[in-house]
Design a protein around this motif. Structure first.
Motif, PDB file in Angstrom:
ATOM      1  N   ALA A 127      -3.697 -27.620 -19.499  1.00  0.00           N
ATOM      2  CA  ALA A 127      -3.852 -26.219 -19.509  1.00  0.00           C
ATOM      3  C   ALA A 127      -4.234 -25.477 -18.291  1.00  0.00           C
ATOM      4  CB  ALA A 127      -5.004 -25.955 -20.597  1.00  0.00           C
ATOM      5  N   GLU A 128      -4.534 -26.247 -17.112  1.00  0.00           N
ATOM      6  CA  GLU A 128      -4.825 -25.546 -16.004  1.00  0.00           C
ATOM      7  C   GLU A 128      -3.563 -25.177 -15.118  1.00  0.00           C
ATOM      8  OE1 GLU A 128      -7.419 -28.011 -13.646  1.00  0.00           O
ATOM      9  OE2 GLU A 128      -8.866 -28.482 -15.298  1.00  0.00           O
ATOM     10  N   VAL A 129      -2.340 -26.192 -15.216  1.00  0.00           N
ATOM     11  CA  VAL A 129      -1.365 -25.638 -14.637  1.00  0.00           C
ATOM     12  C   VAL A 129      -0.540 -24.600 -15.284  1.00  0.00           C
ATOM     13  CG1 VAL A 129      -0.989 -28.135 -13.887  1.00  0.00           C
ATOM     14  CG2 VAL A 129       0.392 -27.227 -15.695  1.00  0.00           C
ATOM     15  N   LYS A 130       0.178 -23.713 -14.602  1.00  0.00           N
ATOM     16  CA  LYS A 130       0.865 -22.453 -14.871  1.00  0.00           C
ATOM     17  C   LYS A 130       2.356 -22.953 -15.152  1.00  0.00           C
ATOM     18  CE  LYS A 130      -1.865 -19.403 -11.802  1.00  0.00           C
ATOM     19  NZ  LYS A 130      -1.725 -18.289 -10.866  1.00  0.00           N
ATOM     20  N   ASP A 131       2.912 -23.875 -14.723  1.00  0.00           N
ATOM     21  CA  ASP A 131       4.470 -24.178 -15.019  1.00  0.00           C
ATOM     22  C   ASP A 131       4.337 -24.560 -16.197  1.00  0.00           C
ATOM     23  OD1 ASP A 131       6.673 -26.020 -15.108  1.00  0.00           O
ATOM     24  OD2 ASP A 131       7.009 -24.595 -13.331  1.00  0.00           O
ATOM     25  N   PHE A 132       5.041 -23.935 -17.309  1.00  0.00           N
ATOM     26  CA  PHE A 132       5.052 -24.434 -18.729  1.00  0.00           C
ATOM     27  C   PHE A 132       5.632 -25.925 -18.811  1.00  0.00           C
ATOM     28  CE2 PHE A 132       7.941 -24.650 -22.601  1.00  0.00           C
ATOM     29  CZ  PHE A 132       6.933 -24.773 -23.357  1.00  0.00           C
ATOM     30  N   ARG A 133       6.704 -26.304 -18.068  1.00  0.00           N
ATOM     31  CA  ARG A 133       7.479 -27.529 -18.017  1.00  0.00           C
ATOM     32  C   ARG A 133       6.665 -28.562 -17.483  1.00  0.00           C
ATOM     33  NH1 ARG A 133      13.561 -28.106 -17.744  1.00  0.00           N
ATOM     34  NH2 ARG A 133      14.495 -26.221 -18.736  1.00  0.00           N
ATOM     35  N   LEU A 134       6.004 -28.288 -16.432  1.00  0.00           N
ATOM     36  CA  LEU A 134       5.074 -29.131 -15.923  1.00  0.00           C
ATOM     37  C   LEU A 134       3.817 -29.662 -16.930  1.00  0.00           C
ATOM     38  CD1 LEU A 134       4.013 -31.184 -13.635  1.00  0.00           C
ATOM     39  CD2 LEU A 134       3.106 -29.007 -12.376  1.00  0.00           C
ATOM     40  N   GLY A 135       3.515 -28.565 -17.562  1.00  0.00           N
ATOM     41  CA  GLY A 135       2.281 -28.939 -18.658  1.00  0.00           C
ATOM     42  C   GLY A 135       2.823 -29.619 -19.685  1.00  0.00           C
ATOM     43  N   LEU A 136       3.986 -29.499 -19.912  1.00  0.00           N
ATOM     44  CA  LEU A 136       4.451 -30.503 -20.921  1.00  0.00           C
ATOM     45  C   LEU A 136       4.472 -31.808 -20.619  1.00  0.00           C
ATOM     46  CD1 LEU A 136       7.483 -28.431 -22.816  1.00  0.00           C
ATOM     47  CD2 LEU A 136       5.082 -28.536 -23.466  1.00  0.00           C
ATOM     48  N   GLU A 137       5.081 -32.183 -19.305  1.00  0.00           N
ATOM     49  CA  GLU A 137       5.122 -33.411 -18.650  1.00  0.00           C
ATOM     50  C   GLU A 137       3.758 -33.909 -18.414  1.00  0.00           C
ATOM     51  OE1 GLU A 137       7.796 -35.881 -15.545  1.00  0.00           O
ATOM     52  OE2 GLU A 137       8.287 -34.762 -17.615  1.00  0.00           O
ATOM     53  N   ILE A 138       2.679 -33.081 -18.293  1.00  0.00           N
ATOM     54  CA  ILE A 138       1.587 -33.964 -17.944  1.00  0.00           C
ATOM     55  C   ILE A 138       0.945 -34.198 -19.567  1.00  0.00           C
ATOM     56  CG2 ILE A 138      -0.996 -33.181 -17.481  1.00  0.00           C
ATOM     57  CD1 ILE A 138       0.224 -31.144 -15.272  1.00  0.00           C
ATOM     58  N   ALA A 139       1.404 -33.542 -20.492  1.00  0.00           N
ATOM     59  CA  ALA A 139       0.652 -33.728 -21.685  1.00  0.00           C
ATOM     60  C   ALA A 139       1.269 -35.108 -22.298  1.00  0.00           C
ATOM     61  CB  ALA A 139       1.140 -32.692 -22.864  1.00  0.00           C
ATOM     62  N   VAL A 140       2.613 -35.283 -21.980  1.00  0.00           N
ATOM     63  CA  VAL A 140       3.228 -36.535 -22.247  1.00  0.00           C
ATOM     64  C   VAL A 140       2.573 -37.498 -21.408  1.00  0.00           C
ATOM     65  CG1 VAL A 140       5.405 -37.916 -22.116  1.00  0.00           C
ATOM     66  CG2 VAL A 140       5.438 -35.683 -22.769  1.00  0.00           C
ATOM     67  N   ILE A 141       2.263 -37.551 -20.264  1.00  0.00           N
ATOM     68  CA  ILE A 141       1.758 -38.588 -19.417  1.00  0.00           C
ATOM     69  C   ILE A 141       0.542 -38.920 -19.727  1.00  0.00           C
ATOM     70  CG2 ILE A 141       0.837 -39.268 -16.851  1.00  0.00           C
ATOM     71  CD1 ILE A 141       3.370 -37.422 -15.914  1.00  0.00           C
ATOM     72  N   GLN A 142      -0.384 -37.807 -20.206  1.00  0.00           N
ATOM     73  CA  GLN A 142      -1.837 -38.175 -20.657  1.00  0.00           C
ATOM     74  C   GLN A 142      -1.840 -38.680 -22.104  1.00  0.00           C
ATOM     75  OE1 GLN A 142      -4.898 -36.405 -19.494  1.00  0.00           O
ATOM     76  NE2 GLN A 142      -5.953 -37.840 -20.658  1.00  0.00           N
ATOM     77  N   ALA A 143      -0.617 -38.456 -22.935  1.00  0.00           N
ATOM     78  CA  ALA A 143      -0.513 -39.298 -24.124  1.00  0.00           C
ATOM     79  C   ALA A 143      -0.449 -40.581 -23.882  1.00  0.00           C
ATOM     80  CB  ALA A 143       0.389 -38.474 -25.069  1.00  0.00           C
ATOM     81  N   PHE A 144       0.402 -41.003 -23.128  1.00  0.00           N
ATOM     82  CA  PHE A 144       0.819 -42.361 -22.684  1.00  0.00           C
ATOM     83  C   PHE A 144      -0.419 -43.186 -22.209  1.00  0.00           C
ATOM     84  CE2 PHE A 144       5.800 -41.676 -21.473  1.00  0.00           C
ATOM     85  CZ  PHE A 144       5.933 -41.329 -22.719  1.00  0.00           C
ATOM     86  N   ALA A 145      -1.303 -42.527 -21.272  1.00  0.00           N
ATOM     87  CA  ALA A 145      -2.352 -42.987 -20.699  1.00  0.00           C
ATOM     88  C   ALA A 145      -3.227 -43.422 -21.486  1.00  0.00           C
ATOM     89  CB  ALA A 145      -2.926 -42.281 -19.508  1.00  0.00           C
ATOM     90  N   ASP A 146      -3.543 -42.528 -22.544  1.00  0.00           N
ATOM     91  CA  ASP A 146      -4.457 -42.376 -23.600  1.00  0.00           C
ATOM     92  C   ASP A 146      -4.126 -43.828 -24.485  1.00  0.00           C
ATOM     93  OD1 ASP A 146      -5.921 -40.312 -22.715  1.00  0.00           O
ATOM     94  OD2 ASP A 146      -5.353 -39.074 -24.120  1.00  0.00           O
ATOM     95  N   ARG A 147      -2.811 -43.833 -24.902  1.00  0.00           N
ATOM     96  CA  ARG A 147      -2.298 -44.921 -25.897  1.00  0.00           C
ATOM     97  C   ARG A 147      -2.660 -46.285 -25.199  1.00  0.00           C
ATOM     98  NH1 ARG A 147      -2.439 -47.605 -29.911  1.00  0.00           N
ATOM     99  NH2 ARG A 147      -0.238 -48.911 -30.685  1.00  0.00           N
TER     100      ARG A 147
END
Length: 292
Positions: A221-241
């Motif tokens: 949510a902190e990043v402004k770039d939409f695509r980067l935000g999606l990429e971060i969300a995916v990476i966070q999901a991988f890390a959480d899992r």
């Protein structure tokens, strides 16, 4: 001297536990990101090389640094990254930082405590996230959450590969004080299955890593770039899992990596959730950390 390229393990960006320059990222950034990845992967493979001596490893790392800074044109990965940085008028600071970590990998085989491990992550992992944020023109105010995510990813990897690192390289990232607190020893990493004391230590470190990953949850949510935000969300999901698996499984005897179908499911879920969250203007939710 052989080119550093000849010492590569064969591992590519497609073999990582997280997406690297995936289709999510805007095409204008992918060449630079891949040049950065190839430089880092080459240096990492040198530090982890099974037969290369420590002095030779350090010489190759010094050579990569020198050519990244413009002193020579014999190492393709360094030259490519230097030119990619020049095209974007970017300084090589983050690439130089990761070389600090790889020199540590050559010379430092044990870590005393959690802070010691985080110090390693400051050079091995955090610069990668900071680089990605700089590529996208994001504010340095995003660095704190990024640092937490990158450190969590790194420690996940330490826990996943703890037996391999010990057996192949005599390198142990598990803090000495954490092992001692559980009554575990380094030598237990050489066994086919974790003894109860070692498993207790590994699970406790996973819980601590989960708390670290909670600190990164605001990053998308902190990043402004939409695509980067999606990429971060995916990476966070991988890390959480992965950290969820590490909290209950034994990395010495059980699988603690995501399969390709699991990666796909996690990716689709994370992208969908992030798009809905952004459309609704909601902040990411932190998760309770059991046992923290």
């Amino acid at each position: 001297m052989t080119s550093a390229s000849d010492l590569r393990s064969g591992k590519t960006h497609r073999d990582e536990n997280f997406p690297v320059a995936s289709w999510i990222i805007h095409p204008r950034h992918r060449a630079l990101i891949l040049a950065f990845y190839n430089f880092v992967r080459t240096a990492d493979d040198i530090a982890d090389h099974a037969t290369l001596g420590a002095d030779d490893k350090l010489r190759y790392l010094d050579l990569l640094e020198a050519e990244l800074l413009g002193k020579g044109d014999t190492q393709p990965e360094a030259v490519s990254l230097r030119r990619a940085f020049a095209e974007r008028a970017m300084a090589p600071r983050h690439a130089l930082d990761v070389l600090v970590a790889f020199r540590m990998d050559v010379t430092k085989l044990r870590y005393e405590n959690w802070d010691d491990v985080i110090h390693y992550c400051r050079y091995s992992a955090m610069p990668v996230g900071r680089f990605m944020l700089d590529v996208h023109g994001e504010s340095t105010s995003t660095w704190a959450a990024s640092d937490a995510l990158c450190a969590g990813l790194q420690i996940n990897n330490h826990l996943q590969d703890c037996a391999k690192d010990y057996k192949n390289l005599n390198r142990v990232y598990l803090p000495r004080d954490a092992l001692a607190a559980s009554g575990a020893t380094v030598e237990m990493l050489g066994e086919a299955k974790s003894q109860p004391a070692l498993l207790q230590c590994l699970h406790a470190l996973a819980v601590r890593t989960e708390a670290l990953l909670n600190e990164s949850r605001s990053l998308s949510a902190e990043v402004k770039d939409f695509r980067l935000g999606l990429e971060i969300a995916v990476i966070q999901a991988f890390a959480d899992r992965i950290v969820g698996m590490l909290k209950v499984r034994d990395p010495l005897s059980e699988r603690v990596h995501l399969s390709k179908p699991e990666l796909l499911v996690q990716s689709i879920g994370a992208i969908t959730s992030e798009m809905i969250r952004r459309a609704a203007g909601r902040r990411p939710q932190t998760k309770p950390v059991a046992g923290a």
